[in-house]
Design a protein around this motif. Sequence first.
Motif, short mmCIF file in Angstrom:
data_model
loop_
_atom_site.label_atom_id
_atom_site.label_comp_id
_atom_site.label_asym_id
_atom_site.label_seq_id
_atom_site.Cartn_x
_atom_site.Cartn_y
_atom_site.Cartn_z
N GLY A 24 0.98 -1.21 0.05
CA GLY A 24 0.03 -0.15 -0.02
C GLY A 24 0.89 1.18 -0.12
O GLY A 24 1.89 1.52 -0.56
N VAL A 25 0.16 2.38 0.51
CA VAL A 25 0.82 3.71 0.49
C VAL A 25 2.23 3.82 1.21
O VAL A 25 3.22 4.28 0.42
N HIS A 26 2.43 3.25 2.28
CA HIS A 26 3.69 3.22 2.96
C HIS A 26 4.75 2.51 2.40
O HIS A 26 5.84 2.83 2.33
N ALA A 27 4.47 1.40 1.58
CA ALA A 27 5.35 0.64 0.60
C ALA A 27 5.54 1.57 -0.49
O ALA A 27 6.86 1.57 -0.73
N LEU A 28 4.78 2.20 -1.07
CA LEU A 28 5.18 3.09 -2.22
C LEU A 28 5.93 4.35 -1.79
O LEU A 28 6.65 4.59 -2.45
N ARG A 29 5.71 4.81 -0.80
CA ARG A 29 6.71 5.76 -0.04
C ARG A 29 7.96 5.58 0.11
O ARG A 29 9.04 6.27 -0.17
N ARG A 30 8.32 4.18 0.56
CA ARG A 30 9.64 3.46 0.49
C ARG A 30 10.28 3.31 -1.07
O ARG A 30 11.56 3.47 -1.04
N TYR A 31 9.72 3.19 -1.96
CA TYR A 31 10.18 3.31 -3.10
C TYR A 31 10.63 4.74 -3.89
O TYR A 31 11.06 5.04 -4.71
N GLY A 32 9.89 5.64 -3.19
CA GLY A 32 10.18 7.03 -3.60
C GLY A 32 8.87 7.69 -4.49
O GLY A 32 9.38 8.85 -4.95
N LEU A 33 7.82 6.92 -4.64
CA LEU A 33 6.72 7.85 -4.88
C LEU A 33 6.07 8.87 -4.14
O LEU A 33 6.29 9.01 -2.98
N ARG A 34 5.78 10.06 -4.89
CA ARG A 34 5.26 11.15 -4.32
C ARG A 34 3.79 11.25 -4.23
O ARG A 34 3.29 12.08 -3.41
N ASN A 35 3.14 11.09 -5.51
CA ASN A 35 1.86 11.36 -5.56
C ASN A 35 0.96 10.32 -4.73
O ASN A 35 0.33 9.40 -5.32
N LEU A 36 0.96 10.51 -3.68
CA LEU A 36 0.47 9.44 -2.57
C LEU A 36 -0.75 10.20 -1.51
O LEU A 36 -0.54 11.17 -1.28
N PRO A 37 -1.78 9.40 -1.45
CA PRO A 37 -2.71 9.97 -0.48
C PRO A 37 -2.06 10.09 1.22
O PRO A 37 -1.23 9.26 1.48
N LEU A 38 -2.65 11.19 1.98
CA LEU A 38 -2.09 11.18 3.30
C LEU A 38 -2.97 10.02 3.97
O LEU A 38 -4.17 10.07 4.06
N THR A 39 -2.12 9.40 4.72
CA THR A 39 -2.82 8.17 5.53
C THR A 39 -1.88 7.60 6.56
O THR A 39 -0.72 7.60 6.38
N ASP A 40 -2.43 7.26 7.86
CA ASP A 40 -1.79 6.83 8.76
C ASP A 40 -1.73 5.26 8.85
O ASP A 40 -1.03 4.88 9.48
N GLU A 41 -2.79 4.98 8.16
CA GLU A 41 -2.77 3.45 7.90
C GLU A 41 -1.69 2.76 7.46
O GLU A 41 -1.12 3.08 6.46
N VAL A 42 -1.31 1.75 8.06
CA VAL A 42 -0.21 0.80 7.52
C VAL A 42 -0.82 -0.39 7.17
O VAL A 42 -1.47 -1.24 7.95
N HIS A 43 -0.69 -0.87 5.93
CA HIS A 43 -1.24 -2.19 5.36
C HIS A 43 -0.24 -2.98 5.19
O HIS A 43 0.95 -3.02 4.73
N VAL A 44 -0.56 -4.19 5.64
CA VAL A 44 0.23 -5.27 5.94
C VAL A 44 -0.27 -6.50 5.38
O VAL A 44 -1.34 -6.96 5.54
N LEU A 45 0.59 -7.22 4.69
CA LEU A 45 0.23 -8.77 4.03
C LEU A 45 0.70 -9.74 4.97
O LEU A 45 1.73 -9.79 5.37
N VAL A 46 -0.10 -10.63 5.45
CA VAL A 46 0.18 -11.83 6.00
C VAL A 46 -0.37 -13.39 5.47
O VAL A 46 -1.41 -13.08 4.76
N PRO A 47 0.12 -14.36 5.76
CA PRO A 47 -0.17 -15.56 5.11
C PRO A 47 -1.83 -15.87 5.50
O PRO A 47 -2.18 -15.40 6.68
N ALA A 48 -2.35 -16.47 4.72
CA ALA A 48 -3.84 -16.55 4.91
C ALA A 48 -4.18 -17.42 6.04
O ALA A 48 -5.37 -17.09 6.72
N GLU A 49 -3.33 -18.18 6.61
CA GLU A 49 -3.69 -19.08 7.70
C GLU A 49 -3.39 -18.33 9.07
O GLU A 49 -3.85 -18.89 10.03
N ARG A 50 -2.88 -17.34 9.01
CA ARG A 50 -2.46 -16.62 10.22
C ARG A 50 -3.72 -15.93 10.94
O ARG A 50 -4.22 -15.01 10.29
N ALA A 51 -3.92 -16.17 12.02
CA ALA A 51 -4.92 -15.50 12.77
C ALA A 51 -4.53 -14.04 13.46
O ALA A 51 -4.39 -13.80 14.66
N THR A 52 -4.18 -13.19 12.49
CA THR A 52 -3.86 -11.91 13.21
C THR A 52 -4.84 -11.09 12.62
O THR A 52 -5.27 -10.80 11.55
#
Length: 285
Positions: free
Chosen positions: A52-80
């Motif tokens: 998501g947005v925070h990942a794109l920011r690490r690549y150096g993209l600039r045209n991004l929405p302002l958000t505090d949400e951190v989007h994280v992918l985890v394995p499907a079987e994980r109960a998180t």
Amino acid sequence: MPRRTIWRRCEPGGVWRMLLPGVVLLGNGEPSAEQRVEAALLHGRDGSILTGVHALRRYGLRNLPLTDEVHVLVPAERATASTGFVHIERTRRLPSPLIRSGVPTAPIPRAVIDAARRTADPDLVVAMAAEAVQRRFCLPWALAEELDQQHRAETRALLPGLEPILGGAQSVAEADAWNLWKRSGLPEFQWNVKVFDSAGRFVAKPDGWCDEIAFAWEIDSLGYHSEGDHFRATLARNARYAAAGIVVLQTLPSRLRSEPDAVMTELHAAFRSARGRPRPDVHLR
């Protein structure tokens, strides 16, 4: 450390701060963006990937929405579960991460589509995708492939907005032009292709190009093209168009939305003018 000690130090006015369940900031101030990312990955546990947005920011993209949400992918079987500022997405299609500043990060096509799915403003969605393509972080087909693989109703809903980018547009203004052309009934246009004259000299890279009649459409913003070196470059470009015999229509980006019917009329008139003269000896490379 005893649990009661941790809780005491995280109480209001304490020296620590509880960011997420089981994740403590050893300070009582606001966490930085980096601390939020680190906390989110700790919450997701081993094998989690930033997207998501925070990942794109690490690549150096600039045209991004302002958000505090951190989007994280985890394995499907994980109960998180999602909590606080962390959005947890369980997936059976976990990408191979790239390490950006020590953080496992989703590849750009995945991060763009994941960010787009959680962005309400369609212009921001187009701007993100356009920047990723324009700055050569990824190719349009990679975004198309990611859209196809996700198979989500919300992802399919993104397709009309992203279709201009997949077709070659590289900005929100060019996407507006692409949509106007789509409604125009005119023959096929190509976007951001390089045009050369009969001697092989570079002429220009028009925003829109109809090769059938050698007709160029430029979306020229007043602020960018009217000052200093940009103005001189625009005059030089127009001189090369004239010398090569190419008919070119210049349109302000704002008019694509404020006066679409007038622009459509101008587009058809310029097209007829181009079609009414012999095609000049120019070609694409």
